[in-house]
Design an enzyme around this catalytic site. Structure first.
Site, PDB file in Angstrom:
ATOM      1  N   ARG A  12       0.838  -1.193   0.000  1.00 22.08           N
ATOM      2  CA  ARG A  12       0.000   0.000   0.000  1.00 22.08           C
ATOM      3  C   ARG A  12       0.870   1.239   0.000  1.00 22.08           C
ATOM      4  NH1 ARG A  12      -3.434  -2.716  -1.578  1.00 22.08           N
ATOM      5  NH2 ARG A  12      -5.533  -3.093  -0.781  1.00 22.08           N
TER       6      ARG A  12
ATOM      7  N   GLU B  52      -3.644   8.479  -4.636  1.00 27.94           N
ATOM      8  CA  GLU B  52      -3.903   7.918  -5.973  1.00 27.94           C
ATOM      9  C   GLU B  52      -5.145   8.557  -6.583  1.00 27.94           C
ATOM     10  OE1 GLU B  52      -1.925   3.518  -5.131  1.00 27.94           O
ATOM     11  OE2 GLU B  52      -4.099   3.735  -5.121  1.00 27.94           O
TER      12      GLU B  52
ATOM     13  N   HIS C 181      -1.231   1.337 -10.082  1.00 28.09           N
ATOM     14  CA  HIS C 181      -2.038   0.453  -9.234  1.00 28.09           C
ATOM     15  C   HIS C 181      -2.794  -0.593 -10.074  1.00 28.09           C
ATOM     16  CE1 HIS C 181      -4.066   0.306  -5.042  1.00 28.09           C
ATOM     17  NE2 HIS C 181      -4.059  -0.888  -5.591  1.00 28.09           N
TER      18      HIS C 181
ATOM     19  N   ALA D 117      -1.486  -4.000 -10.398  1.00 25.02           N
ATOM     20  CA  ALA D 117      -1.066  -5.373 -10.106  1.00 25.02           C
ATOM     21  C   ALA D 117      -2.256  -6.285  -9.785  1.00 25.02           C
ATOM     22  CB  ALA D 117      -0.069  -5.383  -8.948  1.00 25.02           C
ATOM     23  N   TRP D 118      -3.289  -5.723  -9.172  1.00 20.65           N
ATOM     24  CA  TRP D 118      -4.484  -6.502  -8.812  1.00 20.65           C
ATOM     25  C   TRP D 118      -5.385  -6.774 -10.008  1.00 20.65           C
ATOM     26  CZ3 TRP D 118      -9.376  -4.757  -9.898  1.00 20.65           C
ATOM     27  CH2 TRP D 118      -9.459  -3.430 -10.335  1.00 20.65           C
TER      28      TRP D 118
END
Length: 307
Positions: free
Chosen positions: A232, A260, A283, A285-286
């Protein structure tokens, strides 16, 4: 059931059929705080990724039975007020483990190989001007025999450890929760930072991890060490990292940031930082294809659980 999805844009282009089959689905690409109440007032079920459902909003939604969070983190919903109002809140855990592991390895290998520099070198047509067939301006470095330190050895950290070892690295870890994990040597944070060639962060943001890696900790890194944050934003002090990148040869790969999207004129966008030392992704990667598919299936299952 009236199902309202407040921020479908955060999932990109994906098939929502499993959810559509369970009720009347209304989708909004993005919802501002000012729009949230109006769009939610007739909902039996709300799906939100990052739209905040606070006390003021939840108290005005008497029809609402369930909030489905299209993520693992639940900090955008006032859980105590939801409980008081009899509103169930369900998240989806574990859907993105494999993609975050893959993204971690991708960032590490990209930095070790200096891939962004060499890609730009060829695409800029500089290669066409070369008198020789090769450019070895920056050393591409093997992962074999490197020491990889992991901060947060949960399911993602263990997945990274498995692949790192398969590529020839040795693995150790630091536990931010104090819980031991079998199979890998445990180190203090100081020792891990001093001794590791690659450090990857896979911890949640909490009282123990906020600001965990600051100016003092970054100064402990080996010259040419790589630090990766896939946990995070807020775990690494971004200003301190930017200054360390300017001062000496370390490398960093980040997929998460304290704010973000990144703010304009962010310190890590400074032209004083050699860009071959830095890989930044927004952001994502998920959000690999299979991860989003598993996420939607998890949301649908959470809805079925109350029908």
């Amino acid at each position: 059931m009236n199902i309202v999805f407040l921020d479908t844009m955060t999932l990109g282009e994906c098939d929502l059929t499993p959810i559509k089959q369970l009720g009347e689905l209304i989708c909004y690409p993005f919802t501002t705080p000012q729009e949230c109440l109006q769009r939610s007032k007739d909902a039996d079920i709300i799906i939100t990724n990052k739209v905040v459902l606070n006390k003021e909003i939840l108290k005005q939604l008497p029809k609402l039975k369930l909030v489905c969070i299209a993520a693992t983190g639940m900090n955008n919903v006032d859980l105590q007020v939801a409980k008081e109002c009899g509103i169930a809140v369900k998240n989806v855990a574990g859907y993105s483990t494999k993609s975050v592991v893959q993204h971690t390895i991708t960032l590490a290998l990209g930095l070790l190989s200096k891939i962004s520099y060499y890609d730009q070198y060829v695409k800029s047509a500089e290669y066409t001007k070369s008198p020789i067939f090769v450019n070895l301006k920056y050393d591409a470095v093997d992962i074999d025999n490197k020491k990889w330190g992991i901060i947060g050895l949960g399911s993602i950290g263990k997945g990274v450890a498995k692949i790192a070892m398969a590529l020839g690295a040795s693995v150790s870890y630091y536990s931010t929760s104090g819980k031991n994990a079998q199979g890998y040597p445990s180190q203090s944070l100081e020792s891990l930072l001093k001794e590791s060639d690659i450090i990857s962060i896979h911890a949640p943001l909490n009282e123990q991890t906020k600001g965990l890696i600051g100016e003092k900790e970054l100064s402990l890194l080996k010259n040419k060490a790589i630090i990766l944050n896939l946990g995070r934003g807020g775990i690494i002090d971004e200003n301190a990292l930017a200054q360390e990148l300017k001062k000496r040869e370390i490398y960093a790969g980040l997929d998460v940031f304290e704010v973000e999207p990144m703010q304009k004129n962010h310190c890590l966008l400074s032209k004083d930082i050699p860009q071959e030392r830095l890989l930044l992704t927004p952001h994502i990667a998920w959000g690999y294809v299979n991860s989003r598919k598993h996420l939607i299936e998890g949301i649908a299952q959470n809805i079925r659980s109350i029908l």
